[in-house]
Enzyme design. Structure first.
Site, short mmCIF file in Angstrom:
data_model
loop_
_atom_site.label_atom_id
_atom_site.label_comp_id
_atom_site.label_asym_id
_atom_site.label_seq_id
_atom_site.Cartn_x
_atom_site.Cartn_y
_atom_site.Cartn_z
CG ASN A 10 -1.71 1.23 1.43
OD1 ASN A 10 -1.82 2.05 0.52
ND2 ASN A 10 -2.28 1.39 2.61
CE LYS A 12 -0.09 3.39 4.74
NZ LYS A 12 0.03 3.52 6.18
CG HIS A 97 -5.73 2.01 5.44
ND1 HIS A 97 -5.27 3.00 6.27
CD2 HIS A 97 -4.72 1.12 5.31
CE1 HIS A 97 -4.02 2.72 6.61
NE2 HIS A 97 -3.67 1.59 6.05
CD GLU A 99 -2.74 5.72 6.75
OE1 GLU A 99 -2.76 5.74 5.50
OE2 GLU A 99 -1.78 5.25 7.40
CD GLU A 169 -3.47 -2.45 7.61
OE1 GLU A 169 -2.32 -2.60 7.20
OE2 GLU A 169 -4.17 -1.47 7.32
CB SER A 215 5.30 -1.78 12.02
OG SER A 215 4.94 -0.43 12.30
#
Ligand code: PGA
Length: 252
Positions: A10, A12, A97, A99, A169, A215
């Site tokens: 990903n 982003k 996601h 975010e 996640e 991470s």
């Protein structure tokens, strides 16, 4: 549990079309034949999807979008529809996601609408769930993940030819360098799989790929990818460098 690991990069909001082409030209020789035995997936920003599709043609590496609208078309300034993503060559769309949930106000209801739209367009949604650090501290991880999963998939039947991927996640692990331990991740994955089995049956739950994200690095990828119940990884920061990401793909 899938025999074929799924490794998603990903990106982003990183990499322009020219940078995307340069990345893929370096990346493909590095992964070599690894894409034949794994689902290697790149998720560039929308503006780089076209360049990525051209550079990936015939490579076996698949394309994902990072988000999608829930309608096919309409008066939605600034949005991109599933139909547009499918036509450009996307096979997957990341939905919900953290975010998007945290910074752009995406609710479980919206996630549900988007998952439906992505399935309708014949693509595979990668539905993201995960708890905040405060939830974890309060021992509420399962409760939070269960609520996200239940609402995100509410009234979705899943036809035989429709595929679902779930990404666990933990929000506190994203971009922090502080990954969940593979043991803790496995526990949550098993919980998610049992929840899926309750809704869709055991057979369906067993062939739903559940990915870990947060991470993931070249140093820890092998440990996640070899853990029973973890079917792949969703990689953010470490996917931006072709050497590092190819090492993660080969670790599977
Ligand atoms: P990270 O991001 O690998 O940089 O933690 C993961 C993600 O947001 O999907």
């Amino acid at each position: 549990m899938s025999e074929r690991p799924v490794i998603v990069g990903n990106w982003k909001m990183h990499l322009t079309p020219a940078e995307t082409t340069a990345y893929i030209e370096r990346f493909l020789p590095l992964i070599g034949s690894a894409a034949a035995s794994r689902d290697v997936v790149l998720a560039p920003p929308s503006t780089s999807l076209h360049a990525a599709a051209a550079a990936l043609a015939g490579s076996g590496v698949q394309l994902a979008a990072q988000n999608s609208h829930w309608e096919e078309e309409g008066p939605y300034t600034g949005e991109v529809s599933p139909r547009m993503l499918e036509e450009i060559g996307c096979r997957y769309v990341i939905i919900g996601h953290s975010e998007r949930r945290g910074l752009f106000g995406e609710t479980d209801r919206r996630v549900n609408q988007k998952v439906r739209a992505v399935l309708r367009s014949g693509m595979t949604p990668i539905v993201c769930v995960g708890e905040q650090s405060s939830d974890k501290a309060a021992g509420r991880t399962r409760e939070v993940v269960d609520a996200q999963l239940t609402l995100s998939l509410a009234n979705i039947r899943l036809e035989e030819d429709e595929r679902l991927v779930v990404a666990y996640e933990p929000v506190w692990a994203i971009g922090t360098g502080q990954n969940a331990s593979p043991g803790d991740a496995v526990e949550v994955h098993n919980f998610i799989r049992n929840e899926l089995a309750a809704s869709y049956g055991r057979e369906r739950a067993d062939r739903t790929e559940i990915l870990y994200g947060g991470s993931v690095s070249a140093a820890n990828a092998a440990e996640f990818l070899s853990a029973r119940g973890i079917d792949g990884v969703l990689v953010g920061g470490a996917s931006l460098d072709p050497e590092t990401f190819s090492a993660i793909c080969r670790a599977a």
